[in-house]
Scaffold this motif. Structure first.
Motif, PDB file in Angstrom:
ATOM      1  N   ALA A 245       0.839  -1.207   0.000  1.00 11.34           N
ATOM      2  CA  ALA A 245       0.000   0.000   0.000  1.00 11.34           C
ATOM      3  C   ALA A 245       0.872   1.255   0.000  1.00 11.34           C
ATOM      4  CB  ALA A 245      -0.920  -0.011   1.202  1.00 11.34           C
ATOM      5  N   ALA A 246       1.963   1.249   0.758  1.00 11.92           N
ATOM      6  CA  ALA A 246       2.876   2.395   0.787  1.00 11.92           C
ATOM      7  C   ALA A 246       3.535   2.583  -0.569  1.00 11.92           C
ATOM      8  CB  ALA A 246       3.931   2.199   1.871  1.00 11.92           C
ATOM      9  N   PHE A 247       3.932   1.478  -1.197  1.00 12.01           N
ATOM     10  CA  PHE A 247       4.547   1.544  -2.528  1.00 12.01           C
ATOM     11  C   PHE A 247       3.558   2.122  -3.539  1.00 12.01           C
ATOM     12  CE2 PHE A 247       5.593  -0.480  -6.638  1.00 12.01           C
ATOM     13  CZ  PHE A 247       6.852   0.057  -6.821  1.00 12.01           C
ATOM     14  N   THR A 248       2.317   1.685  -3.465  1.00  9.03           N
ATOM     15  CA  THR A 248       1.285   2.185  -4.373  1.00  9.03           C
ATOM     16  C   THR A 248       1.043   3.678  -4.150  1.00  9.03           C
ATOM     17  OG1 THR A 248       0.245   0.008  -4.423  1.00  9.03           O
ATOM     18  CG2 THR A 248      -1.097   1.859  -5.128  1.00  9.03           C
ATOM     19  N   GLU A 249       1.055   4.104  -2.883  1.00  9.62           N
ATOM     20  CA  GLU A 249       0.836   5.522  -2.578  1.00  9.62           C
ATOM     21  C   GLU A 249       1.992   6.384  -3.094  1.00  9.62           C
ATOM     22  OE1 GLU A 249      -0.073   8.432   1.194  1.00  9.62           O
ATOM     23  OE2 GLU A 249      -0.492   6.292   1.367  1.00  9.62           O
ATOM     24  N   VAL A 250       3.219   5.942  -2.858  1.00  6.78           N
ATOM     25  CA  VAL A 250       4.387   6.685  -3.345  1.00  6.78           C
ATOM     26  C   VAL A 250       4.372   6.740  -4.871  1.00  6.78           C
ATOM     27  CG1 VAL A 250       6.909   6.621  -3.519  1.00  6.78           C
ATOM     28  CG2 VAL A 250       5.803   6.246  -1.320  1.00  6.78           C
ATOM     29  N   THR A 251       4.008   5.633  -5.490  1.00  4.43           N
ATOM     30  CA  THR A 251       3.925   5.587  -6.949  1.00  4.43           C
ATOM     31  C   THR A 251       2.884   6.576  -7.455  1.00  4.43           C
ATOM     32  OG1 THR A 251       4.596   3.265  -6.957  1.00  4.43           O
ATOM     33  CG2 THR A 251       3.502   4.089  -8.928  1.00  4.43           C
ATOM     34  N   GLY A 252       1.767   6.670  -6.762  1.00  2.00           N
ATOM     35  CA  GLY A 252       0.727   7.626  -7.150  1.00  2.00           C
ATOM     36  C   GLY A 252       1.226   9.061  -7.126  1.00  2.00           C
ATOM     37  N   TYR A 253       1.974   9.411  -6.086  1.00  3.58           N
ATOM     38  CA  TYR A 253       2.538  10.766  -6.010  1.00  3.58           C
ATOM     39  C   TYR A 253       3.589  10.997  -7.099  1.00  3.58           C
ATOM     40  CZ  TYR A 253       0.214  11.526  -1.540  1.00  3.58           C
ATOM     41  OH  TYR A 253      -0.727  11.694  -0.562  1.00  3.58           O
ATOM     42  N   ALA A 254       4.387   9.974  -7.368  1.00  6.03           N
ATOM     43  CA  ALA A 254       5.403  10.099  -8.422  1.00  6.03           C
ATOM     44  C   ALA A 254       4.743  10.304  -9.784  1.00  6.03           C
ATOM     45  CB  ALA A 254       6.299   8.860  -8.444  1.00  6.03           C
ATOM     46  N   VAL A 255       3.683   9.556 -10.047  1.00  2.00           N
ATOM     47  CA  VAL A 255       2.959   9.699 -11.315  1.00  2.00           C
ATOM     48  C   VAL A 255       2.352  11.091 -11.415  1.00  2.00           C
ATOM     49  CG1 VAL A 255       0.925   8.892 -12.589  1.00  2.00           C
ATOM     50  CG2 VAL A 255       2.531   7.239 -11.623  1.00  2.00           C
ATOM     51  N   LEU A 256       1.775  11.576 -10.324  1.00  2.47           N
ATOM     52  CA  LEU A 256       1.196  12.922 -10.319  1.00  2.47           C
ATOM     53  C   LEU A 256       2.258  13.980 -10.611  1.00  2.47           C
ATOM     54  CD1 LEU A 256      -1.387  14.559  -9.802  1.00  2.47           C
ATOM     55  CD2 LEU A 256      -0.718  14.660  -7.395  1.00  2.47           C
ATOM     56  N   LEU A 257       3.419  13.850 -10.000  1.00  5.88           N
ATOM     57  CA  LEU A 257       4.513  14.797 -10.227  1.00  5.88           C
ATOM     58  C   LEU A 257       4.996  14.750 -11.685  1.00  5.88           C
ATOM     59  CD1 LEU A 257       6.639  16.820  -9.182  1.00  5.88           C
ATOM     60  CD2 LEU A 257       8.071  14.834  -8.638  1.00  5.88           C
ATOM     61  N   ILE A 258       5.192  13.554 -12.206  1.00  7.22           N
ATOM     62  CA  ILE A 258       5.681  13.437 -13.590  1.00  7.22           C
ATOM     63  C   ILE A 258       4.623  13.937 -14.569  1.00  7.22           C
ATOM     64  CG2 ILE A 258       6.520  11.839 -15.351  1.00  7.22           C
ATOM     65  CD1 ILE A 258       7.587  10.092 -13.024  1.00  7.22           C
ATOM     66  N   ASP A 259       3.349  13.659 -14.307  1.00  4.44           N
ATOM     67  CA  ASP A 259       2.275  14.193 -15.155  1.00  4.44           C
ATOM     68  C   ASP A 259       2.260  15.714 -15.127  1.00  4.44           C
ATOM     69  OD1 ASP A 259       1.236  11.865 -16.266  1.00  4.44           O
ATOM     70  OD2 ASP A 259      -0.217  11.569 -14.646  1.00  4.44           O
ATOM     71  N   ALA A 260       2.503  16.297 -13.957  1.00  3.72           N
ATOM     72  CA  ALA A 260       2.551  17.760 -13.843  1.00  3.72           C
ATOM     73  C   ALA A 260       3.716  18.320 -14.659  1.00  3.72           C
ATOM     74  CB  ALA A 260       2.679  18.174 -12.383  1.00  3.72           C
ATOM     75  N   ILE A 261       4.844  17.646 -14.620  1.00  4.11           N
ATOM     76  CA  ILE A 261       6.002  18.078 -15.418  1.00  4.11           C
ATOM     77  C   ILE A 261       5.662  18.005 -16.902  1.00  4.11           C
ATOM     78  CG2 ILE A 261       8.373  17.477 -16.070  1.00  4.11           C
ATOM     79  CD1 ILE A 261       8.747  16.559 -13.121  1.00  4.11           C
ATOM     80  N   ALA A 262       4.984  16.928 -17.312  1.00  5.83           N
ATOM     81  CA  ALA A 262       4.584  16.786 -18.717  1.00  5.83           C
ATOM     82  C   ALA A 262       3.644  17.924 -19.119  1.00  5.83           C
ATOM     83  CB  ALA A 262       3.915  15.435 -18.941  1.00  5.83           C
ATOM     84  N   LEU A 263       2.695  18.233 -18.258  1.00 12.33           N
ATOM     85  CA  LEU A 263       1.747  19.314 -18.539  1.00 12.33           C
ATOM     86  C   LEU A 263       2.456  20.654 -18.661  1.00 12.33           C
ATOM     87  CD1 LEU A 263      -1.191  20.313 -18.805  1.00 12.33           C
ATOM     88  CD2 LEU A 263      -1.195  20.577 -16.322  1.00 12.33           C
ATOM     89  N   ILE A 264       3.337  20.943 -17.729  1.00 14.11           N
ATOM     90  CA  ILE A 264       4.086  22.206 -17.767  1.00 14.11           C
ATOM     91  C   ILE A 264       4.922  22.295 -19.038  1.00 14.11           C
ATOM     92  CG2 ILE A 264       5.973  23.484 -16.649  1.00 14.11           C
ATOM     93  CD1 ILE A 264       4.790  22.403 -13.948  1.00 14.11           C
ATOM     94  N   THR A 265       5.541  21.197 -19.422  1.00 16.87           N
ATOM     95  CA  THR A 265       6.371  21.169 -20.626  1.00 16.87           C
ATOM     96  C   THR A 265       5.550  21.496 -21.868  1.00 16.87           C
ATOM     97  OG1 THR A 265       7.824  19.512 -19.624  1.00 16.87           O
ATOM     98  CG2 THR A 265       7.901  19.710 -22.016  1.00 16.87           C
ATOM     99  N   VAL A 266       4.396  20.848 -22.005  1.00 19.85           N
ATOM    100  CA  VAL A 266       3.551  21.069 -23.180  1.00 19.85           C
ATOM    101  C   VAL A 266       2.968  22.481 -23.179  1.00 19.85           C
ATOM    102  CG1 VAL A 266       1.436  20.339 -24.359  1.00 19.85           C
ATOM    103  CG2 VAL A 266       3.054  18.628 -23.519  1.00 19.85           C
ATOM    104  N   VAL A 267       2.524  22.954 -22.024  1.00 16.72           N
ATOM    105  CA  VAL A 267       1.948  24.298 -21.946  1.00 16.72           C
ATOM    106  C   VAL A 267       3.006  25.349 -22.265  1.00 16.72           C
ATOM    107  CG1 VAL A 267       0.971  26.016 -20.356  1.00 16.72           C
ATOM    108  CG2 VAL A 267       0.072  23.686 -20.392  1.00 16.72           C
ATOM    109  N   TYR A 268       4.206  25.203 -21.703  1.00 18.08           N
ATOM    110  CA  TYR A 268       5.267  26.167 -21.983  1.00 18.08           C
ATOM    111  C   TYR A 268       5.607  26.177 -23.473  1.00 18.08           C
ATOM    112  CZ  TYR A 268       9.670  28.640 -21.984  1.00 18.08           C
ATOM    113  OH  TYR A 268      10.663  29.539 -22.267  1.00 18.08           O
TER     114      TYR A 268
END
Length: 118
Positions: free
Chosen positions: A3-26
């Motif tokens: 469960a902890a691994f899944t939670e950390v993975t969820g935050y990592a995915v959210l962070l990487i998705d945010a980076i992808a969004l910022i990259t495309v928007v910029y």
């Protein structure tokens, strides 16, 4: 532990998705401003082509981050839907990368030919 691994993975995915969004928007904003400037200020066709090539690079970078997020997410949920999504993103990224590299090679050749003539 899982469960902890899944939670950390969820935050990592959210962070990487945010980076992808910022990259495309910029990249989109940069391309929009460059194209808008090209409409009002006369410029060479090579300059406009350069704007679109930079934009394509931003899009490829965004897709690469998105692919990374999907790979991380698939580690915790290896379902066929996720694997199919990952395959589609990888195919799109490869397709875009191929044409971007081809366009960049053409621009380099054009520049070399221009320099030889000068």
């Amino acid at each position: 532990m899982e469960a902890a691994f899944t939670e950390v993975t969820g935050y990592a995915v959210l962070l990487i998705d945010a980076i992808a969004l910022i990259t495309v928007v910029y990249g989109t904003i940069e391309a929009f401003v460059g194209a808008l400037g090209g409409m009002f200020i006369p410029s060479a066709p090579d300059q406009l082509r350069g704007i679109w090539l930079r934009y394509a690079r931003w899009l490829v970078a965004g897709l690469t981050f998105q692919l990374a997020a999907d790979i991380v997410e698939t580690m915790t949920r290896p379902e066929w839907d996720e694997v199919g999504r990952l395959a589609a993103i990888a195919a799109i990224r490869t397709f875009l990368n191929y044409f971007l590299e081809r366009d960049m090679s053409e621009v380099r050749e054009d520049q070399l030919n221009y320099e030889k003539k000068a």
